[in-house]
Scaffold this active site. Structure first.
Site, PDB file in Angstrom:
ATOM      1  CG  PHE A  73      18.712  -8.813  -2.828  1.00  0.00           C
ATOM      2  CD1 PHE A  73      17.194  -9.077  -2.532  1.00  0.00           C
ATOM      3  CD2 PHE A  73      18.758  -8.504  -4.153  1.00  0.00           C
ATOM      4  CE1 PHE A  73      16.254  -8.813  -3.345  1.00  0.00           C
ATOM      5  CE2 PHE A  73      17.829  -8.827  -5.165  1.00  0.00           C
ATOM      6  CZ  PHE A  73      16.725  -9.000  -4.642  1.00  0.00           C
ATOM      7  CG  ASP A 112      25.428 -11.513  -5.891  1.00  0.00           C
ATOM      8  OD1 ASP A 112      25.728 -10.781  -6.813  1.00  0.00           O
ATOM      9  OD2 ASP A 112      24.252 -11.735  -5.532  1.00  0.00           O
ATOM     10  CE  LYS A 138      21.643  -4.375  -8.693  1.00  0.00           C
ATOM     11  NZ  LYS A 138      20.084  -4.126  -9.235  1.00  0.00           N
TER      12      LYS A 138
HETATM   13  C1  LIG Z   1      23.725  -8.494  -5.107  1.00  0.00           C
HETATM   14  C2  LIG Z   1      22.859  -8.748  -6.031  1.00  0.00           C
HETATM   15  N1  LIG Z   1      22.539  -9.912  -6.621  1.00  0.00           N
HETATM   16  C3  LIG Z   1      21.731 -10.280  -7.402  1.00  0.00           C
HETATM   17  C4  LIG Z   1      20.676  -9.421  -7.705  1.00  0.00           C
HETATM   18  C5  LIG Z   1      19.672  -9.716  -8.717  1.00  0.00           C
HETATM   19  O1  LIG Z   1      19.838  -9.281  -9.936  1.00  0.00           O
HETATM   20  P1  LIG Z   1      18.568  -9.070 -10.943  1.00  0.00           P
HETATM   21  O2  LIG Z   1      17.689  -8.403 -10.587  1.00  0.00           O
HETATM   22  O3  LIG Z   1      19.345  -8.746 -12.461  1.00  0.00           O
HETATM   23  O4  LIG Z   1      18.124 -10.655 -11.276  1.00  0.00           O
HETATM   24  C6  LIG Z   1      20.884  -8.081  -7.203  1.00  0.00           C
HETATM   25  C7  LIG Z   1      19.834  -7.091  -7.610  1.00  0.00           C
HETATM   26  O5  LIG Z   1      19.605  -6.149  -7.299  1.00  0.00           O
HETATM   27  C8  LIG Z   1      21.815  -7.686  -6.243  1.00  0.00           C
HETATM   28  O6  LIG Z   1      22.012  -6.461  -5.745  1.00  0.00           O
END
Ligand SMILES: Cc1ncc(COP(=O)(O)O)c(C=O)c1O
Length: 401
Positions: free
Chosen positions: A140, A225, A254
């Protein structure tokens, strides 16, 4: 304009009329939080094992973060990135020194950080005719178009096609598959050190190091990520530090600023150097409030020894869940924990478990139907852990009964 301090029902009615319904929401309005406690408009108190969807790593309203924001908001709320700001420079230095010595680009969210990473990787590899991005099934990366395309889960693409060209996917935790799929047009591999939304999938030791080796051999960038795993969540500042490797690019959001919206993309200096003025930007990125909040979060983690505490929290949850597995072997399929990233894989639908826990005033999350996901605060006490685990165990006993 003052708020009316209205009931949950009144707020829900307002949402029904004026807010686009693109979220499934619990039927209460939350109004106040402190540490791992949170209260709704009716005064009910909840124990929060999933504070702020992973953003409130220090619990609700961490005192140093509150103080820093209060102080900053009275001095300077926002200035554009056409000026220098001490707070942004100090945060870039603090992050660089706690990771791999690279340089930072600031934004406001995880998706935005990943967009920046994908653009930087493509710009870096452009001269060599490389543009493809490999990402992992079940991962994700966010909801904006490139981040969404990198998110190899068809359910999130449905209805939004065509996706961005140049992305391809391989199974997570499978080095052989990654090696076979890489080609001479691949610019970067984008991967979560632990898949969060995918179900707290902790890869085998050596997986990230293997990807690093593969990238080095084939002239490909490694983008980690760490939007969910970063900033101390796993008991290290960044999850890659468990493996002793260094990425080329890293994204984090986050928990970065103690619950205030913030995101960052960090890159090794030779890679970062590709971005020239005008190639990328974010109006609110690196604003003084977010940067002061993030600096306060770092100070809190260091002053209170919270990286070490994160490991101890994970161990305590593991003990609780191992006991549960011994008691309910048919219900608990797997326990996956790294610091305060905690997954309890069940043989039943976890969404019912979430609802029943909520009724008993314990807030948890379910992902991929059958995984209970917990992202507790690093400030949670042992008593709170035991109290919440007792509720969860009771709910699970009821499920099997
Ligand atoms: C691993 C990861 N990358 C990217 C995101 C996207 O982050 P945002 O909701 O702040 O755009 C998330 C959100 O849960 C995530 O868990």
């Amino acid at each position: 304009m003052h708020l009316a301090n209205q009931s949950s029902q009144a707020t829900i009615a307002q949402f029904d009329r004026y807010v686009i319904p693109n979220y499934r929401r619990f039927p209460v309005s939350l109004i106040r939080g402190e540490g791992s406690w949170i209260w709704d408009a009716e005064g009910h108190q909840y124990l929060d094992f999933f504070p702020g969807w992973g953003c409130n790593l220090l619990g609700h309203c961490a005192p140093r973060v509150v103080e820093a924001v209060r102080d900053q908001v009275g001095r300077l709320i926002h200035v554009p990135n056409t000026w220098y700001m001490e707070s942004q420079g100090a945060l870039a230095e603090a992050l660089s020194e706690r990771s791999f010595g690279g340089q930072c680009f600031f934004c406001n969210s995880g998706a935005e950080a990943n967009e920046a990473a994908i653009k930087l990787a493509r710009a870096f590899a452009h001269e060599n005719g490389r543009f493809k991005i490999m990402s992992m099934e079940g991962g994700f990366h966010g909801r904006t178009y490139a981040a969404l395309t990198a998110t190899a889960q068809p359910k999130y693409h449905a209805g939004f096609e065509p996706m961005v060209p140049g992305f391809f996917y391989v199974p997570y935790n499978d080095l052989g598959a990654a090696a076979r799929a890489l080609d001479d047009q691949t610019a970067a591999i984008l991967v979560e050190p632990v898949q969060g939304e995918g179900g707290i999938n902790v890869p085998t030791a050596g997986y990230l190091a293997g990807l690093r080796r593969l990238c080095d051999q084939r002239g490909v960038l490694l983008i980690l990520d760490e939007v969910q795993t970063g900033m101390g969540r796993t008991g290290r500042w960044f999850a890659y530090q468990h493996e002793g490797i260094v990425p080329d690019i890293l994204t984090c959001a986050k928990a970065l600023a103690g619950g205030v919206a913030a995101g960052v993309m960090m890159a090794r200096t030779p890679v970062a150097a590709v971005f020239k003025p005008g190639m990328h930007a974010s109006t609110f990125g690196g604003n003084p409030i977010a940067c002061r909040a993030a600096l306060a979060a770092i100070e809190t983690i260091e002053a209170e020894g919270l990286l070490e505490r994160g490991i101890a929290i994970g161990a305590r949850f593991r003990d609780q869940f191992e006991a549960l597995r011994a008691e309910l072997p048919h219900l608990v399929r797997d326990i996956r924990i790294l610091g305060t990233m905690i997954g309890l894989d069940l043989t039943v639908d976890a969404t019912d478990v979430v609802s029943e826990c909520m009724r008993r005033r314990l807030l948890i999350n379910a992902t991929h139907h059958h995984v209970v996901r917990l992202l507790p605060a690093l400030t949670i006490t042992d008593d709170q852990i035991d109290q919440g685990c007792a509720i969860l165990a009771d709910v699970l006993r009821q499920v099997v009964a």
